[in-house]
Design an enzyme around this catalytic site. Sequence first.
Site, PDB file in Angstrom:
ATOM      1  N   GLY A   1      -6.720  -1.259  -1.561  1.00 35.33           N
ATOM      2  CA  GLY A   1      -7.307  -2.561  -1.989  1.00 35.33           C
ATOM      3  C   GLY A   1      -6.322  -3.061  -3.748  1.00 35.33           C
ATOM      4  O   GLY A   1      -6.099  -1.826  -4.455  1.00 35.33           O
TER       5      GLY A   1
ATOM      6  N   GLY B   1     -11.668   3.501  -8.743  1.00 33.15           N
ATOM      7  CA  GLY B   1     -11.948   3.772  -8.301  1.00 33.15           C
ATOM      8  C   GLY B   1     -11.499   5.176  -8.209  1.00 33.15           C
ATOM      9  O   GLY B   1     -11.447   6.869  -7.276  1.00 33.15           O
TER      10      GLY B   1
ATOM     11  N   GLU C   1      -2.140   6.080  -6.341  1.00 35.59           N
ATOM     12  CA  GLU C   1      -2.066   5.047  -5.971  1.00 35.59           C
ATOM     13  C   GLU C   1      -0.616   4.551  -6.778  1.00 35.59           C
ATOM     14  O   GLU C   1       0.376   4.203  -5.694  1.00 35.59           O
ATOM     15  CB  GLU C   1      -3.296   3.815  -6.344  1.00 35.59           C
ATOM     16  CG  GLU C   1      -4.185   4.507  -5.489  1.00 35.59           C
ATOM     17  CD  GLU C   1      -5.620   3.898  -5.887  1.00 35.59           C
ATOM     18  OE1 GLU C   1      -6.454   2.951  -5.666  1.00 35.59           O
ATOM     19  OE2 GLU C   1      -5.568   2.886  -7.418  1.00 35.59           O
TER      20      GLU C   1
END
Length: 233
Positions: free
Chosen positions: A86, A101, A107
């Site tokens: 996302g 997050g 990530e």
Amino acid sequence: MSNDEFKREAANAAVERYVESGMAVGLGTGTTATLAVRRIGELIASGDLRDVSGVPTSARTMALANEVGIPLATLSDTRPHLTIDGTDEVAPDLALIKGRGGALLREKIVASSSEEGLIVVADSTKVVDSLGVGPLPVEIDSFGWQATLEALASLGCEPELRMDQADPDHPFVTDGGHYTADCKFDSISDPASLEIEIKRIPGALECGLFISIARTAIIAGESGTRSIEAVLR
């Protein structure tokens, strides 16, 4: 439809369009990425996907992948064919802000190591004309964090140490043992240059600007589901 339903539409579309049997897939972190992980698990359980492995970007995603039956791999084992994740903000040129997050460093490592890049999934509220609508997360070392925040402030932002939602008296700690500074800029006119400036600061380990990493964004909203493709250079 609600934003949660749009997120599900985008996540399902990305998985069904891009994930194929035999792939290693980077598995993102966050509410929309969770929907993509669950969809991959459903397709493995039904037999529509076979020999798929997942490279998780956080402990939360690892636990979810185990729950839904996705075999796990690490970057020591393989490189992902692609990553599905996302985003917090996506600009028209596919520059992103990610990390609200709490998993931006991992990530970015997984997405950057993916052969075909990052597939972004989001509802239409995440699309912005230019980045900086909300804070830019920066993952920082816990040692000397006060000095790191001062250096970040010199770049023209208002940095704030992120606190743990479950224990507001203590800082939020990432899976890697780091802190996060949420940096509010009035606007981010040159994300690529800002990324360079932030990463020159000792103690600033990585920032949530994802530049030239995303290949495609799948966006779902009231007008349907659409794709934004990166311009190849």
